[in-house]
Design a protein around this motif. Structure first.
Motif, mmCIF file in Angstrom:
data_model
loop_
_atom_site.group_PDB
_atom_site.id
_atom_site.type_symbol
_atom_site.label_atom_id
_atom_site.label_comp_id
_atom_site.label_asym_id
_atom_site.label_seq_id
_atom_site.Cartn_x
_atom_site.Cartn_y
_atom_site.Cartn_z
ATOM 1 N N LEU A 154 8.259 22.840 -28.549
ATOM 2 C CA LEU A 154 9.013 24.094 -28.507
ATOM 3 C C LEU A 154 8.599 24.965 -29.692
ATOM 4 O O LEU A 154 8.050 24.463 -30.674
ATOM 5 C CB LEU A 154 10.515 23.811 -28.573
ATOM 6 C CG LEU A 154 11.077 22.909 -27.469
ATOM 7 C CD1 LEU A 154 12.491 22.474 -27.809
ATOM 8 C CD2 LEU A 154 11.045 23.628 -26.145
ATOM 9 N N PRO A 187 24.732 19.620 -29.391
ATOM 10 C CA PRO A 187 25.207 20.958 -29.762
ATOM 11 C C PRO A 187 26.634 20.909 -30.282
ATOM 12 O O PRO A 187 27.427 20.055 -29.917
ATOM 13 C CB PRO A 187 25.128 21.738 -28.452
ATOM 14 C CG PRO A 187 25.215 20.703 -27.391
ATOM 15 C CD PRO A 187 24.570 19.466 -27.955
ATOM 16 N N ARG A 247 18.130 13.790 -34.372
ATOM 17 C CA ARG A 247 18.556 14.699 -33.307
ATOM 18 C C ARG A 247 20.068 14.627 -33.140
ATOM 19 O O ARG A 247 20.665 13.566 -33.216
ATOM 20 C CB ARG A 247 17.863 14.304 -32.000
ATOM 21 C CG ARG A 247 18.077 15.306 -30.923
ATOM 22 C CD ARG A 247 17.181 15.039 -29.756
ATOM 23 N NE ARG A 247 17.578 15.902 -28.663
ATOM 24 C CZ ARG A 247 17.058 15.849 -27.467
ATOM 25 N NH1 ARG A 247 16.106 14.975 -27.200
ATOM 26 N NH2 ARG A 247 17.472 16.659 -26.528
ATOM 27 N N LEU A 306 10.468 17.880 -30.055
ATOM 28 C CA LEU A 306 11.804 17.369 -29.763
ATOM 29 C C LEU A 306 11.647 16.012 -29.106
ATOM 30 O O LEU A 306 11.162 15.894 -27.990
ATOM 31 C CB LEU A 306 12.551 18.333 -28.838
ATOM 32 C CG LEU A 306 13.975 17.952 -28.476
ATOM 33 C CD1 LEU A 306 14.863 17.923 -29.722
ATOM 34 C CD2 LEU A 306 14.523 18.926 -27.456
ATOM 35 N N THR A 324 17.238 26.978 -33.997
ATOM 36 C CA THR A 324 18.145 26.496 -32.965
ATOM 37 C C THR A 324 17.319 25.862 -31.858
ATOM 38 O O THR A 324 16.433 26.502 -31.288
ATOM 39 C CB THR A 324 18.992 27.647 -32.389
ATOM 40 O OG1 THR A 324 19.703 28.276 -33.467
ATOM 41 C CG2 THR A 324 19.981 27.140 -31.360
ATOM 42 N N VAL A 325 17.606 24.592 -31.599
ATOM 43 C CA VAL A 325 16.907 23.835 -30.560
ATOM 44 C C VAL A 325 17.963 23.182 -29.686
ATOM 45 O O VAL A 325 18.767 22.382 -30.171
ATOM 46 C CB VAL A 325 15.980 22.772 -31.171
ATOM 47 C CG1 VAL A 325 15.327 21.943 -30.083
ATOM 48 C CG2 VAL A 325 14.934 23.423 -32.063
ATOM 49 N N ARG A 326 17.969 23.543 -28.410
ATOM 50 C CA ARG A 326 18.943 23.007 -27.457
ATOM 51 C C ARG A 326 20.377 23.166 -27.980
ATOM 52 O O ARG A 326 21.160 22.235 -27.965
ATOM 53 C CB ARG A 326 18.643 21.554 -27.131
ATOM 54 C CG ARG A 326 17.286 21.326 -26.491
ATOM 55 C CD ARG A 326 17.426 21.419 -24.984
ATOM 56 N NE ARG A 326 16.149 21.463 -24.311
ATOM 57 C CZ ARG A 326 15.629 20.461 -23.631
ATOM 58 N NH1 ARG A 326 16.255 19.326 -23.538
ATOM 59 N NH2 ARG A 326 14.469 20.616 -23.032
#
Length: 123
Positions: free
Chosen positions: A58, A112, A109, A90, A69-71
């Motif tokens: 990504l 959210p 990881r 990721l 911001t990732v997922r």
């Protein structure tokens, strides 16, 4: 799944299975699997120099707070990268951030943050 008492025992069994497989004949061939591999070895291409990255690639942009911001989850990166797009890998349990080939951040990881959920006290 083989049942073994130790990793050493499993490795010994796997070596035995490999040896048996190398002595196997395919179809009506007169040569073994090991002999065929030896004959073909010189024709094989070399392995790639780069390792295979199992992650989803990504390219998020670093915001003015030094976060990406990732997922729907936010992760910190060095502030020197503000307003740049960085490559992110990721993976199942981690997120790795790159500047070119250099790793600049690595995070466990996380999911959210849910809307309306309480923030943790930063102190």
């Amino acid at each position: 799944m083989p049942e073994v008492d130790s990793l050493a025992e499993l490795n010994a069994r796997m070596r035995e299975w490999d040896h048996r497989d190398e002595e196997r004949h395919i179809g009506m061939r007169t040569t073994t699997v090991a002999q065929d591999f030896t004959a073909e070895r010189g024709r094989l291409n070399p392995l790639p120099r780069d390792r295979f990255d199992p992650g989803l690639e990504l390219y998020p942009r670093v915001d003015r707070s030094g976060l990406i911001t990732v997922r729907m989850a936010r992760y910190s990166v060095p502030v020197a990268y503000i307003n740049r797009r960085l490559r992110v890998s990721l993976r199942a349990s981690e997120l790795v951030v790159f500047d070119g080939r250099k790793i600049i951040a690595r995070h466990e990881r996380r999911g959210p943050r849910r809307r309306g959920s309480p923030r943790l006290d930063p102190r």
